[in-house]
Design a protein around this motif. Structure first.
Motif, mmCIF file in Angstrom:
data_model
loop_
_atom_site.group_PDB
_atom_site.id
_atom_site.type_symbol
_atom_site.label_atom_id
_atom_site.label_comp_id
_atom_site.label_asym_id
_atom_site.label_seq_id
_atom_site.Cartn_x
_atom_site.Cartn_y
_atom_site.Cartn_z
ATOM 1 N N VAL A 100 -34.798 12.151 30.712
ATOM 2 C CA VAL A 100 -34.865 11.684 29.318
ATOM 3 C C VAL A 100 -34.731 10.170 29.248
ATOM 4 N N ASN A 101 -33.830 9.595 30.052
ATOM 5 C CA ASN A 101 -33.709 8.131 30.055
ATOM 6 C C ASN A 101 -35.047 7.479 30.389
ATOM 7 N N ALA A 102 -35.732 7.996 31.406
ATOM 8 C CA ALA A 102 -37.024 7.425 31.798
ATOM 9 C C ALA A 102 -38.088 7.711 30.743
ATOM 10 N N ALA A 103 -38.086 8.938 30.201
ATOM 11 C CA ALA A 103 -39.084 9.302 29.196
ATOM 12 C C ALA A 103 -38.960 8.432 27.954
ATOM 13 N N GLU A 104 -37.719 8.166 27.518
ATOM 14 C CA GLU A 104 -37.506 7.336 26.338
ATOM 15 C C GLU A 104 -37.858 5.881 26.616
ATOM 16 N N ALA A 105 -37.638 5.426 27.844
ATOM 17 C CA ALA A 105 -37.999 4.057 28.194
ATOM 18 C C ALA A 105 -39.513 3.881 28.206
ATOM 19 N N PHE A 106 -40.226 4.950 28.594
ATOM 20 C CA PHE A 106 -41.693 4.878 28.636
ATOM 21 C C PHE A 106 -42.295 5.041 27.250
ATOM 22 N N GLY A 107 -41.796 5.997 26.504
ATOM 23 C CA GLY A 107 -42.340 6.294 25.178
ATOM 24 C C GLY A 107 -41.342 7.085 24.376
ATOM 25 N N SER A 108 -41.574 8.399 24.301
ATOM 26 C CA SER A 108 -40.663 9.276 23.564
ATOM 27 C C SER A 108 -40.598 10.628 24.252
ATOM 28 N N PHE A 109 -39.392 11.083 24.525
ATOM 29 C CA PHE A 109 -39.190 12.390 25.143
ATOM 30 C C PHE A 109 -39.680 13.465 24.188
ATOM 31 N N ALA A 110 -40.717 14.205 24.580
ATOM 32 C CA ALA A 110 -41.349 15.189 23.692
ATOM 33 C C ALA A 110 -41.624 16.466 24.474
ATOM 34 N N PRO A 111 -40.598 17.306 24.667
ATOM 35 C CA PRO A 111 -40.800 18.571 25.373
ATOM 36 C C PRO A 111 -41.473 19.593 24.470
ATOM 37 N N ILE A 112 -41.511 20.850 24.906
ATOM 38 C CA ILE A 112 -42.137 21.888 24.097
ATOM 39 C C ILE A 112 -41.356 22.100 22.800
ATOM 40 N N SER A 113 -42.003 22.718 21.825
ATOM 41 C CA SER A 113 -41.413 22.892 20.498
ATOM 42 C C SER A 113 -40.303 23.935 20.514
ATOM 43 N N GLU A 114 -39.551 23.990 19.417
ATOM 44 C CA GLU A 114 -38.466 24.967 19.320
ATOM 45 C C GLU A 114 -38.993 26.388 19.454
ATOM 46 N N ARG A 115 -40.094 26.694 18.804
ATOM 47 C CA ARG A 115 -40.622 28.063 18.891
ATOM 48 C C ARG A 115 -41.070 28.387 20.309
ATOM 49 N N GLU A 116 -41.666 27.424 20.984
ATOM 50 C CA GLU A 116 -42.065 27.651 22.371
ATOM 51 C C GLU A 116 -40.839 27.823 23.275
ATOM 52 N N LEU A 117 -39.783 27.052 22.980
ATOM 53 C CA LEU A 117 -38.527 27.229 23.716
ATOM 54 C C LEU A 117 -37.969 28.632 23.501
ATOM 55 N N PHE A 118 -37.980 29.092 22.265
ATOM 56 C CA PHE A 118 -37.485 30.426 21.957
ATOM 57 C C PHE A 118 -38.277 31.477 22.724
ATOM 58 N N ASP A 119 -39.597 31.336 22.716
ATOM 59 C CA ASP A 119 -40.427 32.305 23.434
ATOM 60 C C ASP A 119 -40.061 32.348 24.910
ATOM 61 N N MET A 120 -39.718 31.204 25.464
ATOM 62 C CA MET A 120 -39.347 31.145 26.878
ATOM 63 C C MET A 120 -37.959 31.749 27.091
ATOM 64 N N GLU A 121 -36.998 31.387 26.236
ATOM 65 C CA GLU A 121 -35.635 31.885 26.406
ATOM 66 C C GLU A 121 -35.583 33.399 26.268
ATOM 67 N N TYR A 122 -36.398 33.947 25.386
ATOM 68 C CA TYR A 122 -36.356 35.376 25.111
ATOM 69 C C TYR A 122 -37.503 36.149 25.773
ATOM 70 N N TRP A 123 -38.169 35.511 26.715
ATOM 71 C CA TRP A 123 -39.248 36.164 27.470
ATOM 72 C C TRP A 123 -38.638 37.147 28.460
ATOM 73 N N SER A 124 -39.104 38.362 28.440
ATOM 74 C CA SER A 124 -38.505 39.396 29.292
ATOM 75 C C SER A 124 -38.579 39.041 30.770
#
Length: 413
Positions: free
Chosen positions: A381-405
């Motif tokens: 994140v430190n490097a990503a913010e220094a380059f531009g903006s830390f922009a990972p997957i969206s909350e819904r995509e995170l949810f799909d991953m966390e709750y993926w069987s």
């Protein structure tokens, strides 16, 4: 990043495999997989996957793919279960397959029915025509992959040697997306997976491994050219704040979500403190994880404490965290393809500005794994913010991953 390939070591692994009646290529696959797995700036704790195709096997071509539950750092031949390749390639004509059907299909083609489940990205490996395929979540790659609109940067950075794949959730859809990307540019030597990581492939173990090292080094050099130093993994440089650790452990035990004896793993390094010192750290920490599968280890967002919090204050904040996690679940569960049951609402990451962070687990191993992922995340994140903006997957995509069987099966293993 330096290649650690050693011809003598490689030969010993190849000879050891042949002595056991296994292909020399499988021995080389074990060797280069370990080189990848033992570098924490390539993968951590079961992350990444590798494969090798044996085209002259009796009965037809087979593919060995990393099995679920195995760590590349100490993988052995049984951790690379074999499947017949031809039936896997026939799925190229099938546009959709459910997660459960994909797992059942892969298991049905295992040469050893008692072998572990092949990686969720097994079909992706099968579709690549190359003998050796490597996949990592390298720190330098993620600092750039977790940005928006990077396709042109990737094209210019690698001069057409690496294809770009927009984010697709791992599994069947990603396998087909990567195959499509390779069909559009069959000359590429790697695939850049947006918000996710990097694949390389070649006809030899050494070439695929060294392409990975080269492409990650290219990303490191690009960041350096922007004045961004990507530090390596760091050790703690200050003692654990015992009073706060004790209060947190007691509050977590009282919450009960992680059992009666939760474990905390304290981390503080210059990179962690720089991350915690950011004015927008509260908002930044809510954006998500550095690569999708980290969410099953560290949850989608952290708990934030103050250095002077006592047990009562932490208990109140844990209750607020549980409410926030339930709201996250209720926002996203209705959009899931199947009914979901909420997981425990205990944090796995606890941030304490000006002090450090605590990784939380039901046992020492879980806490240590979460701590390593969190330490790497702060550097990303430190490097990503220094380059531009830390922009990972969206909350819904995170949810799909966390709750993926299929991802939940990793934790059970």
């Amino acid at each position: 990043m330096q290649s650690r390939w050693n011809d003598d070591d490689a030969r010993r692994f190849a000879e050891a495999a042949e002595a056991e009646g296994l292909p020399a290529a499988l021995g080389l696959r074990v060797y280069s997989s370990r080189l990848i797995g033992q570098d924490p700036d390539l993968v951590l704790h079961g992350g990444g996957n590798t494969s090798v195709k044996i085209t002259d096997a009796p009965g037809g071509a087979i593919i060995h793919v990393k099995g679920s539950g195995w760590d590349l750092g100490d993988i052995e031949a049984p951790g690379l279960p074999a499947m017949r390749l031809e039936p896997l390639l026939e799925t190229l004509s099938i546009p959709h397959m459910s997660d459960e059907d994909m797992v059942a299909f892969l298991r049905s083609h295992l040469l050893d029915p008692s072998a572990p489940n092949p990686s969720i990205e097994a079909l992706l490996h099968a579709y690549m025509p190359h003998a050796f395929v490597d996949h990592t979540h390298a720190t330098a790659i993620l600092a750039l992959a977790d940005q928006d609109d990077m396709q042109a940067v990737v094209r210019d950075l690698y001069q057409g040697r690496v294809g770009f794949v927009p984010y697709v959730m791992p599994g069947y859809g990603l396998s087909h997306a990567c195959n499509d990307a390779l069909a559009r540019a069959p000359q590429v030597e790697g695939l850049w997976l947006e918000k996710h990581g990097l694949f390389t492939f070649a006809e030899t173990a050494r070439d695929s491994y060294e392409l990975m090292i080269e492409f990650v080094t290219t990303a490191e050099a690009f960041l350096a050219s922007k004045g961004i130093t990507l530090e390596g993994p760091q050790a703690n440089d200050a003692p654990i704040p015992e009073d706060l650790a004790s209060a947190l452990t007691r509050a977590l035990a009282a919450q009960g979500a992680l059992g009666a004896e939760p474990v905390v793993d304290f981390r503080t390094t210059p990179a962690i403190r720089r991350y915690l010192a950011r004015e927008n750290v509260s908002e930044l920490a809510m954006r998500g994880t550095a690569t999708p599968d980290h969410v099953i280890r560290i949850k989608p967002f952290p708990l934030i404490l103050e250095a002077g919090d006592d047990v009562a204050a932490i208990e109140r904040k844990l209750a607020d965290y549980a409410d926030r996690y339930q709201a996250y679940f209720e926002r996203n569960a209705p959009h899931a393809s199947e009914p979901k049951t909420m997981l425990d609402p205990a944090p796995r990451a606890v941030l304490v500005p000006e002090v450090g962070l605590f990784a939380v687990g039901a046992n020492e191993k879980a806490a240590r794994i979460a701590g390593d992922l969190l330490e790497q995340t702060t550097r990303i994140v430190n490097a990503a913010e220094a380059f531009g903006s830390f922009a990972p997957i969206s909350e819904r995509e995170l949810f799909d991953m966390e709750y993926w069987s299929l991802e939940q099966a990793k934790l059970k293993n």
